[in-house]
Design a protein around this motif. Structure first.
Motif, PDB file in Angstrom:
ATOM      1  N   SER A 138      -5.930 -17.336 -20.419  1.00 23.38           N
ATOM      2  CA  SER A 138      -4.891 -16.864 -19.492  1.00 23.38           C
ATOM      3  C   SER A 138      -5.412 -15.691 -18.670  1.00 23.38           C
ATOM      4  CB  SER A 138      -3.634 -16.419 -20.254  1.00 23.38           C
ATOM      5  OG  SER A 138      -3.928 -15.352 -21.134  1.00 23.38           O
ATOM      6  N   ILE A 139      -4.769 -15.507 -17.522  1.00 27.95           N
ATOM      7  CA  ILE A 139      -4.948 -14.278 -16.743  1.00 27.95           C
ATOM      8  C   ILE A 139      -3.595 -13.597 -16.784  1.00 27.95           C
ATOM      9  CG2 ILE A 139      -5.543 -13.273 -14.510  1.00 27.95           C
ATOM     10  CD1 ILE A 139      -7.011 -15.826 -13.813  1.00 27.95           C
ATOM     11  N   ARG A 140      -3.552 -12.421 -17.346  1.00 33.27           N
ATOM     12  CA  ARG A 140      -2.287 -11.696 -17.482  1.00 33.27           C
ATOM     13  C   ARG A 140      -2.237 -10.557 -16.457  1.00 33.27           C
ATOM     14  NH1 ARG A 140       2.326 -13.148 -20.465  1.00 33.27           N
ATOM     15  NH2 ARG A 140       1.674 -14.546 -22.133  1.00 33.27           N
ATOM     16  N   ALA A 141      -1.191 -10.560 -15.633  1.00 29.56           N
ATOM     17  CA  ALA A 141      -0.952  -9.471 -14.683  1.00 29.56           C
ATOM     18  C   ALA A 141       0.508  -9.063 -14.845  1.00 29.56           C
ATOM     19  CB  ALA A 141      -1.229  -9.947 -13.267  1.00 29.56           C
ATOM     20  N   PRO A 142       0.854  -7.882 -14.379  1.00 30.73           N
ATOM     21  CA  PRO A 142       2.246  -7.437 -14.535  1.00 30.73           C
ATOM     22  C   PRO A 142       3.220  -8.440 -13.920  1.00 30.73           C
ATOM     23  CG  PRO A 142       0.870  -5.631 -13.741  1.00 30.73           C
ATOM     24  CD  PRO A 142       0.021  -6.857 -13.717  1.00 30.73           C
ATOM     25  N   GLU A 143       4.286  -8.725 -14.638  1.00 27.51           N
ATOM     26  CA  GLU A 143       5.348  -9.569 -14.108  1.00 27.51           C
ATOM     27  C   GLU A 143       6.194  -8.727 -13.141  1.00 27.51           C
ATOM     28  OE1 GLU A 143       5.981 -12.796 -15.539  1.00 27.51           O
ATOM     29  OE2 GLU A 143       4.195 -12.604 -16.810  1.00 27.51           O
ATOM     30  N   GLU A 144       7.050  -9.409 -12.411  1.00 25.88           N
ATOM     31  CA  GLU A 144       7.924  -8.696 -11.479  1.00 25.88           C
ATOM     32  C   GLU A 144       8.721  -7.634 -12.229  1.00 25.88           C
ATOM     33  OE1 GLU A 144       9.785 -11.627  -8.843  1.00 25.88           O
ATOM     34  OE2 GLU A 144      11.102  -9.955  -8.224  1.00 25.88           O
ATOM     35  N   GLY A 145       8.735  -6.463 -11.694  1.00 27.23           N
ATOM     36  CA  GLY A 145       9.518  -5.384 -12.297  1.00 27.23           C
ATOM     37  C   GLY A 145       8.708  -4.532 -13.251  1.00 27.23           C
ATOM     38  N   GLU A 146       7.528  -5.029 -13.636  1.00 27.13           N
ATOM     39  CA  GLU A 146       6.700  -4.256 -14.580  1.00 27.13           C
ATOM     40  C   GLU A 146       5.666  -3.398 -13.860  1.00 27.13           C
ATOM     41  OE1 GLU A 146       6.736  -7.347 -18.358  1.00 27.13           O
ATOM     42  OE2 GLU A 146       4.971  -7.204 -17.087  1.00 27.13           O
ATOM     43  N   GLU A 147       5.580  -3.537 -12.550  1.00 27.62           N
ATOM     44  CA  GLU A 147       4.486  -2.873 -11.850  1.00 27.62           C
ATOM     45  C   GLU A 147       4.607  -1.354 -11.874  1.00 27.62           C
ATOM     46  OE1 GLU A 147       2.844  -4.651  -8.486  1.00 27.62           O
ATOM     47  OE2 GLU A 147       3.072  -6.671  -9.277  1.00 27.62           O
ATOM     48  N   GLY A 148       5.794  -0.851 -12.131  1.00 21.67           N
ATOM     49  CA  GLY A 148       5.953   0.593 -12.169  1.00 21.67           C
ATOM     50  C   GLY A 148       5.588   1.232 -13.510  1.00 21.67           C
ATOM     51  N   TRP A 149       5.283   0.416 -14.504  1.00 19.16           N
ATOM     52  CA  TRP A 149       4.929   0.961 -15.824  1.00 19.16           C
ATOM     53  C   TRP A 149       3.741   1.914 -15.728  1.00 19.16           C
ATOM     54  CZ3 TRP A 149       5.068  -2.475 -20.735  1.00 19.16           C
ATOM     55  CH2 TRP A 149       6.285  -3.185 -20.787  1.00 19.16           C
ATOM     56  N   GLU A 150       3.706   2.784 -16.703  1.00 18.47           N
ATOM     57  CA  GLU A 150       2.496   3.584 -16.908  1.00 18.47           C
ATOM     58  C   GLU A 150       1.336   2.623 -17.205  1.00 18.47           C
ATOM     59  OE1 GLU A 150       0.125   6.762 -17.290  1.00 18.47           O
ATOM     60  OE2 GLU A 150       2.278   6.911 -16.819  1.00 18.47           O
ATOM     61  N   ASP A 151       0.197   2.823 -16.519  1.00 16.73           N
ATOM     62  CA  ASP A 151      -0.926   1.898 -16.658  1.00 16.73           C
ATOM     63  C   ASP A 151      -1.341   1.650 -18.107  1.00 16.73           C
ATOM     64  OD1 ASP A 151      -1.052   1.483 -13.999  1.00 16.73           O
ATOM     65  OD2 ASP A 151      -3.078   2.280 -13.731  1.00 16.73           O
ATOM     66  N   ALA A 152      -1.494   2.718 -18.844  1.00 16.58           N
ATOM     67  CA  ALA A 152      -2.013   2.555 -20.200  1.00 16.58           C
ATOM     68  C   ALA A 152      -1.088   1.660 -21.030  1.00 16.58           C
ATOM     69  CB  ALA A 152      -2.180   3.919 -20.864  1.00 16.58           C
ATOM     70  N   ASP A 153       0.203   1.866 -20.891  1.00 16.06           N
ATOM     71  CA  ASP A 153       1.163   1.045 -21.630  1.00 16.06           C
ATOM     72  C   ASP A 153       1.133  -0.403 -21.140  1.00 16.06           C
ATOM     73  OD1 ASP A 153       1.870   3.312 -22.928  1.00 16.06           O
ATOM     74  OD2 ASP A 153       3.685   3.671 -21.749  1.00 16.06           O
ATOM     75  N   LEU A 154       1.033  -0.543 -19.827  1.00 16.65           N
ATOM     76  CA  LEU A 154       1.102  -1.859 -19.221  1.00 16.65           C
ATOM     77  C   LEU A 154      -0.059  -2.734 -19.672  1.00 16.65           C
ATOM     78  CD1 LEU A 154       2.430  -3.752 -17.203  1.00 16.65           C
ATOM     79  CD2 LEU A 154       1.181  -2.588 -15.378  1.00 16.65           C
TER      80      LEU A 154
END
Lengths: 224, 224, 224, 224, 224, 224
Positions: A138-154
């Motif tokens: 898989s290629i995992r990227a932030p889903e809609e709405g998750e882009e504002g997360w803190e990078d480390a957590d994301l």
């Protein structure tokens, strides 16, 4: 031995982070220098950014070719890699190719964690160019709405999903800007996590020690 | 309808030959304009040439985007095609991709005739990127000692070998500089012979008439 | 120039809809005629339907071969396409092959929207025969319970899922019976939506203008 | 147990040879009947021949479905195989698919020996449809000027070239008309030589004994 | 005719179950004997178990080679299959390869039902080695928390998911230890369900009747 | 850092040559120890030899696991590699996989030079398992009558053919017994020539420095 890491973008902060992560791996075993590409865009996010980065990258490589033993292109899309190989008989390693091929020695498969859904179609093209599609779970990227997360957590959370939901055995960090996150995720999830800059340094320094470089017998020889 | 053909090199003679061949196909059905790329190398023979051609190509496209309905990249290696697609919602067609995919509608397989052995490894990479490797029977380039032949004789002979020795059903001309040779070889050998510029014009004009263009929903959208 | 569209089934309503959609694309640029296959099943839903349609299709093609410049097979499974190519030196284009290969010029990938779950396994076989499996993100057909929906709503909803849930950049309509839905879905979702008949006409008319046709040098030559 | 072999052509001599070869393999273990297809062409050499053979094949199958336990399609191109599977819940095996897949259990690779260069492109399409292209080392057909040879000598010589020049470990006879040549070539060259009719009988009788047949849960169910 | 089934593990209960299932299929058509591998692990669950099983398996095969007409390796991972083929000119069939390739004659695709998530990555490697990845719709193993289920219920439920959620047309039982479950699941779900031992016996007995065996012309000849 | 090279055969002369070649590469950068496998065959030429080598290899690995930081399997067929990875959380690298994957960083393609025609079919299987078949231009082994040549002359000549006749850009030495020939061939032909032991040491030492090892999250975890 001296290795030059070319950051194809012009961001000095990312350049410093790459250098820091490289030095943390290299220690005093050999010398490593990271250079930004002055006229390039600040970050490479589009195909046009790759085009704009090209002339400056080749200029840097040509200027420093004789002073280094091997070269690393520090963008996970391996921007302008073929052209860089043409310029020198020394090894030139892209961090995308290095990280994904090295992942295949540590597990049966791998997943990529990256920064934007937008980059997935191009990443798929790149993976097929390296014949690695059968190893990719898989290629995992932030889903809609998750882009504002803190990078480390994301990226921790994306990696966790790749392991637990997709069956990934190895995580590949899909952007040079994630330098330094590898160890933290690896410790938390208990899977190998690969940073591309380190992987490329393994190969670049290894080839330089070995005394082998880019083949000039046919396709990479500009004077053929 | 107006279609712009971008010649990624700066050679005016080849630009004129491409325009002539395009007009011969188009007639008065629509308008076609071929532009050279002023700051590009005179011919594109290396990966570095592709890099050097990029900024000028994108400048031409951006400058003329609103005045044309579709765009053709007239180099068989489809130089900087992804970046060109990013710049516009209109169709952008590379002559390499167009000629090889269209060949698959006229026969079970195809062969490519090209100018130098040196370009074969890169051509193989390109063909795999289009998933066409299973349709390719051979890439024929002049053997050692044949490079001095008269072009017309040489490409005729390479095409003959592809048909008679390799079992090719369709011949694809592997360089924009072969414009105009298609008909002569087709008449002599009795197989379809495809010039990339014509193939790209078929698609570009067809898409423009249809009202469809480059998808902006994900990977080709620079503002995503 | 005159192009014959062969509808492999015998339904006159679908034949008229195909003709209408073709004329809407073609305008007065060339002439297009759509013929149903009298002895064929009313709709082609099974492999046996394809077999039953074959003799009639070839009869129509043979009868009209000299009066047209190119031919389109208007069933998305490209029924009896190889046999049709054998009958003529002119181009013969299937709408399935045309729509899926043309999709690859407008995005990094595509999805197919079709009418029944039942047809998915055969569609997968067809896609692999064209080497397009790596470009396919999904085949969307009505789920259980959705088959009673109004067609227009249903295919719109399937297309929406393909784009938003599967990451499709281009939608291919997987049945000739969807003729006319392309524009409405494209306008609603903002992605290119391809109708196979139009795609096949682009190629058929283009090849006819170019003066190239089916290769008779080996596999498609019945008298070899 | 009774197995019906359908010869998709109408030649009675070839039908008898297939029956003879089948009986030689089957002995008294089960009953086998070979039927020609009355309205089909005498031999199947073109794609159109496949189309013409279809309706008659399906009629024979439908007529005899209840009286047999499994079915074999005795043409190496597996003519109309998908449609035949749709008609019955019992197993239906094509001799092309059977012979090539069974070859993969006896060696690392195989070669096909066939009757005409003309059939090679279609054979390549068929092999890819079965995902066997990586196991194929060559398809050997008579070269120009060799077509007048005595058959027995010709196919022996083609097999010899496949083994000694192409590195083939198993030979697959590529035409039902070669029935009976397997043993002679095997004895002379010391490699396994597979006749498709025998291979299909192995599977058809095995599946019938096992009590499994064509899946009707999705794509092969005409009433879904 | 006599066929030897080698159970690569040392569990006598599983050996008896395999023999029972084999006899149920074979009846009195030929003789079948199942032997456990004395020095092997009780069950093969790891790659190391495969290694430990190897010497004993080859010893059994060598000891009994002259007394049997064909051989079956009764572990779905086809443990040490290449080495076993090297020991004899007779056929040697693995139950994994047999079941998955035979599945492709009964449906457009198949799913595998197996015992542990842990074995999925290795199973994927095996499937690719047989070029079957394009036919596989899913590998279903118990999810977390389901491992304590009664086996019969568990594999029924996994099969149901494969058919109804993944679109599988054929179910392949992914472990020799599932011998005997095929009929019950097939009856409940209405899809073909394949046990590997039966599939391997179909091929082994068929090849033995035919008089063909492992090719000794190149790669499987230890004395080359 | 200490790396253990396991020679899967029992030949002490080859073991010494591997150690010598390893030390020549490693210098004093880290420590390297090569051990033969006492109970293994003197050379590994057959699949059975691989089986016989397995238990001893695993014993050596288990005995020395705690004393080394990474492990190399020094046979180009990567004998028992999966099982070795199961035994440890540290990296385990096979010289075949390492040399062929590293070749892909130095040229567009590679050729393999090996010792016997007999080993080609198995080598092809191995290459496909690593997804490298599209990069392989040829496997060159001595032709009939050339097996008596002096080794150094023979492998030089095979390499020359691969470069000049097959278009190879990189040469991979296909046997651990060719250790030490890399430099001489590279100097004579002007192409990169890769010895697998060196390539595996590059990766093994690099991974050890990095602190990553075999993933234990799923398929390589024997206690899962």
């Amino acid at each position: 031995m001296r290795i030059l890491i070319v950051n194809p973008n012009s961001d000095l902060e990312m350049t410093a982070a790459i250098q820091e992560s490289a030095v943390a791996f290299v220690g005093d075993r050999f010398e490593v220098v990271t250079l930004a590409t002055p006229d390039a865009p600040r970050f490479l996010e589009t195909y046009e950014d790759d085009v704009k980065s090209g002339p400056g990258m080749l200029e840097i490589l040509r200027e420093h070719e004789s002073a280094f033993d091997a070269f690393v292109i520090a963008c996970h899309s391996d921007t302008n890699l073929h052209a860089a190989r043409e310029l020198t008989t020394k090894p030139v390693i892209g961090i995308g190719e290095a990280s994904m091929k090295l992942a295949s020695f540590l597990g049966h498969n791998f997943a990529i964690v990256t920064t934007h859904q937008h980059s997935i179609p191009g990443k798929v093209v790149q993976i097929r160019a390296y014949h690695l599609q059968d190893l990719l779970v898989s290629i995992r990227a932030p889903e809609e709405g998750e882009e504002g997360w803190e990078d480390a957590d994301l990226f921790m959370e994306l990696s966790r999903r790749a392991v637990q939901e997709d069956g990934a055995e190895v995580i590949v960090l899909g952007c040079a800007g994630m330098a330094g996150m590898d160890r933290r995720i690896q410790d938390a999830l208990g899977v190998p996590v690969l940073d591309g800059v380190v992987c490329a340094l393994i190969l670049a320094s290894g080839f330089a020690h070995y005394g082998v470089g880019t083949s000039k017998v046919l396709g990479y020889n500009p004077d053929y």
